[in-house]
Design a protein around this motif. Structure first.
Motif, PDB file in Angstrom:
ATOM      1  N   ARG A  10      47.855  14.326  48.648  1.00  0.00           N
ATOM      2  CA  ARG A  10      46.988  15.540  48.693  1.00  0.00           C
ATOM      3  C   ARG A  10      47.799  16.978  48.508  1.00  0.00           C
ATOM      4  NH1 ARG A  10      45.521  14.404  53.312  1.00  0.00           N
ATOM      5  NH2 ARG A  10      46.641  15.775  54.589  1.00  0.00           N
ATOM      6  N   ARG A  59      41.111   3.912  47.245  1.00  0.00           N
ATOM      7  CA  ARG A  59      40.531   4.857  46.342  1.00  0.00           C
ATOM      8  C   ARG A  59      39.669   4.158  45.210  1.00  0.00           C
ATOM      9  NH1 ARG A  59      42.480   7.628  49.976  1.00  0.00           N
ATOM     10  NH2 ARG A  59      42.294   9.750  49.983  1.00  0.00           N
ATOM     11  N   ARG A 118      42.961  14.179  45.840  1.00  0.00           N
ATOM     12  CA  ARG A 118      42.495  15.541  45.910  1.00  0.00           C
ATOM     13  C   ARG A 118      41.092  15.556  45.700  1.00  0.00           C
ATOM     14  NH1 ARG A 118      46.856  17.039  42.969  1.00  0.00           N
ATOM     15  NH2 ARG A 118      45.683  17.676  41.168  1.00  0.00           N
ATOM     16  N   GLY A 119      40.270  14.649  44.754  1.00  0.00           N
ATOM     17  CA  GLY A 119      38.917  14.587  44.419  1.00  0.00           C
ATOM     18  C   GLY A 119      38.854  15.528  42.944  1.00  0.00           C
ATOM     19  N   GLU A 125      37.341  11.711  39.262  1.00  0.00           N
ATOM     20  CA  GLU A 125      36.585  10.740  40.119  1.00  0.00           C
ATOM     21  C   GLU A 125      37.098   9.338  39.870  1.00  0.00           C
ATOM     22  OE1 GLU A 125      33.232   9.746  42.430  1.00  0.00           O
ATOM     23  OE2 GLU A 125      33.820  11.828  41.824  1.00  0.00           O
TER      24      GLU A 125
END
Length: 323
Positions: free
Chosen positions: A28, A122, A279-280, A283
């Motif tokens: 992150r 994830r 971290r997004g 996707e």
């Protein structure tokens, strides 16, 4: 004084859940770390059966520098010696002072398994019913132990080339994890019905046939040298998503990815990075065949070394020596 952390010390300091938290924090905050990550130096002799890796990294944000030295000797188990061993040096970046010496083998096991768990968390769609494990060494064992906490499989299917080793490994896993572990006579048998697959080997040739993978499967591959190939081209042809721990490392150091790129089966811009997923900014895909490829890189060794050093100081673990 320098703090010395043995392999036993490292493993006592951190378990699967805490390691997953540390790895998630690393990914992150990776872009904020101001890391310098030179290419690792490899000294290998395939004929003699050894490889040495030298991996330095520094971070101004963390005010730390680490150098991990690790080796593998193919014939060592026959001599009653560890297959992999080494030492990691952790320094204060501002003045060069040596802070800590850590067992590199234990550090590698912990951080690799933690990274695998971040990827599994994830890229899976709510866990896995059946986990297939190809390989029977320390990395296979520690990664399976950690993955149990994230994927929560009801059973594990095990294959490795040596019948004696895979039977002993399956018995060890069953005792360690408390779930059903089945010994398989071939990779295809191990993959049957598996919705998660872990490959942790030193193989120079693919250890599975991509056509044997289920339509919905997460493949986690830990091969780490240009001369090693765990995954075949068919696996990459069938994949819906490829994610690397670090793209720049994987395209130079993972033999199966290098071959897929060379043959035009995979493009570099198709490879996502785990920091992006965490971290997004990227996707993830959680259906179809997904591949997570890990070779490890020095920045996460630095991050884990520093966290382990801090934990050891707080908990009074390890031994202080004067060099």
């Amino acid at each position: 004084m320098v703090l010395v952390l043995s392999g036993k010390d490292v493993r006592s300091l951190i378990g699967p859940r805490e390691a997953l938290s540390v790895a998630t924090e690393f990914f992150r905050t990776f872009d904020e770390g101001d890391y310098r990550i030179p290419e690792r130096t490899v000294l290998a002799d395939e004929g003699e059966g050894y490889v040495w890796l030298f991996m330095p990294s520094s971070s101004r944000a963390l005010n730390a520098l680490a150098l991990k030295v690790v080796n593998e000797y193919r014939r060592n188990p026959e001599l009653g010696l560890p297959h992999a061993q080494g030492l990691t040096l952790l320094h204060d970046l501002s003045n060069g002072r040596l802070l800590c010496l850590l067992d590199s083998h234990a550090l590698t096991q912990v951080r690799t398994a933690a990274m695998t768990c971040v990827a599994a968390d994830r890229l899976s769609s709510g866990g896995a019913e059946v986990l297939a494990v190809i390989g029977s060494g320390d990395q296979a064992r520690v990664n399976a132990e950690y993955l149990k906490e994230v994927l929560r499989p009801s059973s594990i299917r095990v294959y490795s080339r040596s019948r004696e080793r895979r039977e002993a490994f399956a018995a060890e896993l069953e005792r360690l994890l408390g779930i059903e572990v089945t010994v398989c006579g071939s990779p295809s048998e191990a993959l049957k019905g598996a919705d998660a697959v872990l490959t942790a080997t030193n193989s120079a040739t693919p250890v599975l046939n991509g056509d044997d993978l289920e339509e919905d499967a997460l493949v986690m591959s830990l091969g780490a040298l240009p001369t090693r190939r765990e995954l075949d081209l068919r696996t990459f042809e069938r994949t819906s998503f490829v994610c690397a721990d670090r793209r720049a490392s994987v395209v130079k150091e993972a033999g199966d990815v290098i071959e897929a790129l060379r043959r035009g089966v995979l493009r570099e811009d198709e490879i996502a990075e785990l920091p992006e997923v965490v971290r997004g900014s990227k996707e993830p895909v959680t259906s179809g065949i997904r591949v997570y490829k890990s070779v490890g890189f020095a920045a996460i060794d630095l991050f884990f070394s520093l966290r382990l050093y801090e934990m050891a100081r707080d908990r009074k673990v390890g031994r202080e020596v004067e060099l």
